[in-house]
Design a protein around this motif. Structure first.
Motif, short mmCIF file in Angstrom:
data_model
loop_
_atom_site.label_atom_id
_atom_site.label_comp_id
_atom_site.label_asym_id
_atom_site.label_seq_id
_atom_site.Cartn_x
_atom_site.Cartn_y
_atom_site.Cartn_z
N GLU A 1 0.86 -1.15 -0.06
CA GLU A 1 -0.25 -0.17 -0.07
C GLU A 1 1.00 1.67 -0.08
OE1 GLU A 1 -2.77 3.42 0.78
OE2 GLU A 1 -0.85 2.48 2.09
N TRP A 52 -1.65 -5.52 8.25
CA TRP A 52 -3.08 -5.86 7.59
C TRP A 52 -3.83 -4.91 8.44
CZ3 TRP A 52 -0.33 -9.65 9.85
CH2 TRP A 52 -0.48 -10.49 11.67
N ARG A 53 -2.99 -3.14 10.10
CA ARG A 53 -4.09 -2.20 10.01
C ARG A 53 -3.21 -1.16 9.03
NH1 ARG A 53 -5.95 -2.63 15.20
NH2 ARG A 53 -5.71 -4.78 16.31
N LEU A 54 -2.17 -1.56 8.70
CA LEU A 54 -2.15 -0.98 7.60
C LEU A 54 -2.84 -0.32 6.41
CD1 LEU A 54 1.22 0.73 8.76
CD2 LEU A 54 -0.70 2.24 8.49
N ASP A 55 -3.00 -1.70 5.79
CA ASP A 55 -2.81 -2.37 4.29
C ASP A 55 -3.50 -2.93 4.05
OD1 ASP A 55 -2.60 -3.32 1.60
OD2 ASP A 55 -0.71 -2.94 1.14
N PRO A 56 -5.24 -2.82 3.87
CA PRO A 56 -6.05 -4.16 3.53
C PRO A 56 -6.11 -5.14 2.77
CG PRO A 56 -6.64 -2.30 2.19
CD PRO A 56 -5.09 -1.14 3.00
N LEU A 57 -4.66 -5.22 1.81
CA LEU A 57 -4.82 -6.16 1.23
C LEU A 57 -3.92 -7.35 2.16
CD1 LEU A 57 -4.36 -4.90 -2.17
CD2 LEU A 57 -6.27 -5.63 -1.80
#
Lengths: 569, 569
Positions: free
Chosen positions: A264, A303-308
């Motif tokens: 991201e 995953w707390r910063l990049d939804p993928l």
């Protein structure tokens, strides 16, 4: 178009201005100490030159930059034995030497990096604790991983002057982990070439032989890390772009599975192409560097910063090979060719070395039977081509910079038609059909891997595949036209780690008589080989594991690396 | 086309033949015992009728089928207290009753299922151990999950006579776990409708009120499980297809994240559409059923069978809410509307009930502020439409069966033009741009969720969102035209679990005076509401967690469910 047809196209003026700014970003006192050491063009191997720059690099700075084991560096940083400012300064100086010998850098921001290093040192002094698992470590980043306030050109003239408004997710995490992003590194235009050459920064060359490519697209990283100008680099890989430069420059590199490391906020061409996504991953002079990076980033809950990003914690048991018999009496499979092309003699020798080293440790080594590699290569090429022409056109249109048609030196002047493999644009429905085909190939490959349980004698399928990275060692510029050995693992989404094994030996790696060619491509590959052409080029292999098995692949690669080192001892 | 233009199109003959075979697959002695209990069409609520079929269902069989807690069933099966043959027979009989009242089944294969049950019983007898975590449990499957040797029509006339050559990956795993696949269930044509009506099997109706839809596309499962004709059903969800029928039929349903449960070997329309993939997931009359299924399937390492499956073990700590304060003093957020549409009064009442129940347990409940839901709905619709028209045409072409233009009763005769929302075919490059837009929306939503840490008082962001499933309870056939409340979580890939909360109360859930409408759609939704229309319809909510957080969502849903039950007590 009119500007382009004049003697000096407008885009060239933009390039000149950008390159002048780049040169100005190098501390002039550093440059004047390097200049006397810059050899003439006919000096091929420049990898030893940094250690000769004793006026610029103190003994301690040479000690620091020659510390290849990243865990050792991290331990000294965490204990305050070496400050981040001195470590960052040492690597920065060496990176600038590397820049002058291989042209591996894009963004240079000494002051900003040293200010960050001082902040990290201050933290340790104040709290008595390291800031995070990468405390104080300088980290180089491929020129697509945005840092707030810095330009990200990614080799596109049209992106000159494009300053990032925020950090990429990975950069946020690196900061949190205590790291010090300190340079950005060169790439090929579009990132869709396995060499490193673009209209803005020109070409990066191979430190071991400047007539050879450093590979790509993370070629700046490969050259920089091989020059020991960075202890840890971050590249990206969509078809081999971490692994090819790692192998060709003789360093370690990991291609993680899709979305294990946050992408991201990084830019790229073909953005939105989610069928076979590009992934970020580390390059270093030791596996400990790859592990430190991967474990730190995954443990930061990306995953707390990049939804993928996949919500999957670092699995220490998997790293300790709990799914591979604890690392005892394993079974590896060597892929000698991919059914399309037979690799050159030194590549085969590298595989043989690994086989022998593993057998000496009591592991079983069987042959890997490749399955439909040409179909996989075709499928992936068609996926990239689905919208590439439009994507490249949209990006380059604002300045009219030419879209490169090859990686040869005349690529910029030839203005050759856009390369055919990337013009087959298709409909969304047709893309869906490619996905179906891809899924079928992935299922077949998985089933074949699982079926090896019959041959291993371990009660498990093959633990990992040992495979070539390319059919050749680093070839001359413009000749790196085959990425089949890396692309397939992107399509299959298998985690793969590159280990340097040796270097070309002109006496041993002699040209063989022609074999029964597997394909026309095979014949072309065969014809390219002359040992003298590849003088001093590194030899490497890939250790290939399963999808999202980064921990296991790192663990297995450590075991392979140790076995090789024991044999060499 | 000529056949279609005659008075009896050729495809109708295929349907007649298939339906005759379906009827013949029902044991005739069972049918004759059910027939006297089949009420006239004006009996709306048929959910109580199975328990009246005392000639067919023995007292013990009624006890078995009324055991709603799947863990209890599994314990009795594993101990041999109830044999799989008797449990499977009991549910089979009840499924056939459900079929005669709601038309919920497609494939009926009594002999094959009972043979499998006998095999499982034999295993227990011989080894003294259950075959696996789902030992002996009958499992119903949506009519897209292939079982070797059985037809998979998925409501397409063109697929009549298409027999599966192998089991879907999930079926392989169910067998390994000791389960007994025993019926397949009805769907809408294409699976892209939130009701259940196709040219082959016709319409499935809601057991609580046959004038209302059972929802879709897993509507056969919803109706069957609500009738207690199956202890555990497997549906699929691409925009709400598990959650909508779960809510409308009053059962529990889980939409897992992409690729947590293996999809490999299941058929569908729009195959190859990987942008927002359909997922398989369970429906049951208890959360324990959803948990048993998810834990069993994940623990079977589905990534060894399905190359797309995420290599991520079942995380018992996450299930025990280790990431949510151990389940103490949590903070939930209620989404009262989605910024597009305000739900009907009984839906709001359901949310209020949950809020009160959670507060009574010491949890904090704040309001969820929806973010760009209309953009997400538009983005997902455009992704589906990218290649849908071509996909549907290719599939239906062989027989010329009409592509349905609505879910109303005259859909088959109207031959209305193909619904406009699915005809906007686009290029692969345009699809990539939709992906970019989607990614941006996902990042924004994630950032907003993370930012709630400022409001929760727990030191964590909101633990879960409590949201409506639809703007209404089960509406009359053909009227279920809004899926916004479920689609957004598919686009965001958040795990979501449906909990039944109550039923319509005509006296309490009165029509409200018009509010300031959020949109034209909102006005239409408002106008549809009359309490009498929704007589007896179930009320439900969604518990929405993070991507790949199935364990945590199940754990949190259990807590919500228990809180609701304690209030009701």
């Amino acid at each position: 178009m009119s500007a382009e047809q004049s003697s000096q196209p407008a885009w060239k003026a933009l390039v000149a201005e950008k390159r002048a700014r780049q040169q100005a970003s190098i501390p002039s006192d550093w440059f004047s100490l390097i200049e006397p050491h810059i050899p003439s063009a006919d000096t091929l191997d420049v990898s030893g030159i940094p250690d000769q720059c004793t006026e610029l690099l103190s003994e301690r700075e040479r000690e620091i930059t020659n510390t290849l084991d990243v865990q050792v560096l991290l331990a000294k940083l965490a204990s305050g034995t070496w400050s981040s400012v001195e470590v960052t300064t040492a690597f920065y100086k060496r990176a600038i030497i590397a820049q002058n010998l291989t042209n591996c850098l894009t963004e240079i921001f000494v002051e900003q990096a040293l200010a960050r290093a001082a902040e990290v040192d201050e933290y340790l002094k104040k709290t008595g604790k390291p800031m995070g698992p990468l405390h104080g470590l300088p980290v180089s980043l491929k020129d697509q991983i945005c840092i707030k306030g810095l330009e990200t050109t990614m080799g596109y003239v049209s992106w000159i002057g494009k300053y990032a408004e925020r950090d990429a997710a990975l950069v946020e995490i690196l900061y949190k982990c205590g790291a010090v992003p300190f340079v950005r590194t060169n790439v090929p235009q579009t990132l869709m070439w396995p060499e490193t050459f673009n209209n803005v920064f020109g070409r990066t060359v191979n430190p071991h032989n400047r007539l050879l490519t450093c590979g790509g697209s993370s070629g700046g990283e490969g050259a920089l890390v091989a020059m020991r100008g960075s202890p840890l680099g971050v590249g990206s890989d969509i078809g081999g772009s971490i692994r090819i430069p790692s192998a060709m420059c003789g360093v370690y590199g990991l291609r993680p599975s899709y979305n294990r490391i946050p992408y991201e906020g990084a830019v790229n061409s073909l953005l939105g192409q989610d069928s076979v996504p590009s992934v970020l991953g580390p390059l270093a002079n030791s596996i400990s560097g790859l592990k430190a990076f991967t474990q730190a980033v995954v443990s930061a809950e990306p995953w707390r910063l990049d939804p993928l990003c996949v919500r999957k914690k670092w699995d220490e048991d998997a790293y300790r090979l709990s799914e591979h018999g604890g690392g005892e009496r394993m079974c590896f499979a060597v892929m000698w060719d991919d059914g399309v092309v037979k690799p050159h003699p030194p590549v085969i020798r590298g595989l043989e070395m690994v086989k022998k080293a593993l057998e000496a440790k009591g592991h079983k080594v069987i042959d890997w039977v490749p399955w439909k590699h040409s179909e996989m290569i075709e499928n992936l090429s068609a996926i990239w081509a689905a919208g590439a022409a439009e994507d490249y056109a949209v990006t380059t249109q604002p300045t009219g910079e030419p879209i490169l048609a090859s990686m040869t030196d005349d690529a910029m002047t030839s203005e050759a038609p856009f390369r055919p493999s990337h013009t087959d644009t298709i409909s969304a429905y047709q893309l869906w059909q490619l996905h179906l085909k891809k899924q079928k190939l992935r299922k077949e490959y998985l089933d074949r891997w699982e079926a090896t349980v019959e041959q291993t004698g371990t009660g498990r399928p093959v633990d990992a595949i040992i495979a070539p990275v390319s059919p050749w060692l680093a070839p001359p510029h413009g000749k790196n036209t085959n990425c089949g050995f890396t692309m397939v693992w992107n399509l299959l989404d298998y985690a793969a780690l590159v280990i340097p094994v040796s270097k070309l030996d002109e006496k041993v790696d002699v040209k063989q008589p022609p074999h029964k060619f597997l394909s026309k491509e095979d014949e072309n590959v065969y014809n390219l080989y002359e040992p003298a052409t590849f003088k001093n080029a590194p030899i490497a292999v890939q250790v290939v594991g399963r999808t999202l098995e980064e921990e296991g692949v790192i663990g297995m690669a450590e075991l392979v690396d140790a076995a090789l080192k024991d044999v060499a001892r």
